[in-house]
Scaffold this motif. Sequence first.
Motif, PDB file in Angstrom:
ATOM      1  N   UNK A   1     -35.742  32.051  -9.935  1.00  0.00           N
ATOM      2  CA  UNK A   1     -34.517  32.055  -9.141  1.00  0.00           C
ATOM      3  C   UNK A   1     -33.639  30.848  -9.417  1.00  0.00           C
ATOM      4  N   UNK A   2     -34.260  29.667  -9.554  1.00  0.00           N
ATOM      5  CA  UNK A   2     -33.478  28.454  -9.785  1.00  0.00           C
ATOM      6  C   UNK A   2     -32.767  28.515 -11.135  1.00  0.00           C
ATOM      7  N   UNK A   3     -33.463  29.039 -12.144  1.00  0.00           N
ATOM      8  CA  UNK A   3     -32.851  29.124 -13.470  1.00  0.00           C
ATOM      9  C   UNK A   3     -31.673  30.103 -13.460  1.00  0.00           C
ATOM     10  N   UNK A   4     -31.842  31.220 -12.751  1.00  0.00           N
ATOM     11  CA  UNK A   4     -30.750  32.180 -12.655  1.00  0.00           C
ATOM     12  C   UNK A   4     -29.570  31.588 -11.893  1.00  0.00           C
ATOM     13  N   UNK A   5     -29.850  30.822 -10.840  1.00  0.00           N
ATOM     14  CA  UNK A   5     -28.775  30.164 -10.092  1.00  0.00           C
ATOM     15  C   UNK A   5     -28.044  29.151 -10.976  1.00  0.00           C
TER      16      UNK A   5
ATOM     17  N   UNK B   1     -43.655  23.598 -10.221  1.00  0.00           N
ATOM     18  CA  UNK B   1     -43.734  23.326 -11.657  1.00  0.00           C
ATOM     19  C   UNK B   1     -42.756  22.219 -12.017  1.00  0.00           C
ATOM     20  N   UNK B   2     -43.090  21.465 -13.049  1.00  0.00           N
ATOM     21  CA  UNK B   2     -42.186  20.411 -13.503  1.00  0.00           C
ATOM     22  C   UNK B   2     -40.890  21.011 -14.048  1.00  0.00           C
ATOM     23  N   UNK B   3     -40.997  22.154 -14.747  1.00  0.00           N
ATOM     24  CA  UNK B   3     -39.785  22.773 -15.285  1.00  0.00           C
ATOM     25  C   UNK B   3     -38.865  23.229 -14.148  1.00  0.00           C
ATOM     26  N   UNK B   4     -39.451  23.780 -13.090  1.00  0.00           N
ATOM     27  CA  UNK B   4     -38.643  24.185 -11.946  1.00  0.00           C
ATOM     28  C   UNK B   4     -37.922  22.996 -11.333  1.00  0.00           C
ATOM     29  N   UNK B   5     -38.624  21.876 -11.218  1.00  0.00           N
ATOM     30  CA  UNK B   5     -37.999  20.659 -10.692  1.00  0.00           C
ATOM     31  C   UNK B   5     -36.850  20.203 -11.585  1.00  0.00           C
ATOM     32  N   UNK B   6     -37.056  20.277 -12.893  1.00  0.00           N
ATOM     33  CA  UNK B   6     -36.007  19.914 -13.862  1.00  0.00           C
ATOM     34  C   UNK B   6     -34.764  20.785 -13.644  1.00  0.00           C
ATOM     35  N   UNK B   7     -34.985  22.087 -13.482  1.00  0.00           N
ATOM     36  CA  UNK B   7     -33.864  23.006 -13.243  1.00  0.00           C
ATOM     37  C   UNK B   7     -33.196  22.684 -11.902  1.00  0.00           C
ATOM     38  N   UNK B   8     -34.003  22.382 -10.887  1.00  0.00           N
ATOM     39  CA  UNK B   8     -33.450  22.035  -9.577  1.00  0.00           C
ATOM     40  C   UNK B   8     -32.552  20.809  -9.649  1.00  0.00           C
TER      41      UNK B   8
END
Length: 329
Positions: free
Chosen positions: A30-34, A279-286
């Motif tokens: 969801x974060x990447x799509x946002x 996930x670290x990648x999710x945090x990066x995207x956030x």
Amino acid sequence: MSTETAAPRPRSARTRLVLTRVQTIAGQNGALMALILLWVVMSLLSPVFFTAQNMLNVGIQAAVVAILAFGQTFVIVSAGIDLSVGSVAALAAVVTGYGATTMGLSPVIAILLGMITGVLAGLVSGVLVAFGRLPAFIATMAMLSIARGLTLVVSQGMPLPQPSMVAWFGKTIDGWLPMPVVIMVVLGALASFILGRTYTGRAMYAIGGNEEAARLSGINVQRQKLIIYALSGLFAAVAGLVLAGRLVSAQPQAASGYELDAIAAVVIGGASLSGGTGRAFGTFVGALVLAVIRNGLNLLNVSSFWQQVVIGAVIALAVLTDTLRRRRT
């Protein structure tokens, strides 16, 4: 040979299957799509947004929050929270500047001193949480105040100059390689490795999922919590050095409020405040989502007051999404 053929699946069943898969993908990314949606909208609204120079600016703006958020991810995955990371970042930078200028230490020793300060601050929070059994919210809020106070005591409320090596942390090499972005990517990879490939990373997920079950399975929960908060302090110290490098000085009031941005980046990235996921990648995207919003609103000449309103709404939406997701599970 059988001449029977499989009956075609009813259209409604296939539609439901496709919708389920789309919902699963959207839920996991969801974060990447946002972020992609924000990128498209901002590019349409401002012709300056999608330029190489502005993309570098977005990366630089995201770097400090992302580094803080990587450390915060460890804590949130283990069902804790660290409100002190902004103050610890400022304290580490001030201690580094004080060591290099007032104490006359070599730049390398001064930087190590700053990092050790961050680790010690994290360890104190860890001791209060693991052995003192204080709620993480209370323990780290106390550390927030202690670290900010020590920052003012050491600096006497004045900015301290930094050694040239620290200034290098905030430089852009040859006009196209910003060191804050490089450091952010390296620490993001390190955070991903710790979460996915180490015993401590697996212990974070286990403790966040069910602390009692983790203890019964043989994990030394108290020791792991010390490591988790020490890692958060170390990442905060590095973020403080990057920020000091960008400002070319250690500001005693620097990074105020950054702890909230770090928590927001982790939650927007898909981690649950109840622990066990992240996930670290999710945090990066956030962190990129927050930076794109701020950058885009600046380009659109939106008042900084309204920017705070928008960021707050995004954080509320992220937490609401997390709450709804947990209710479904």
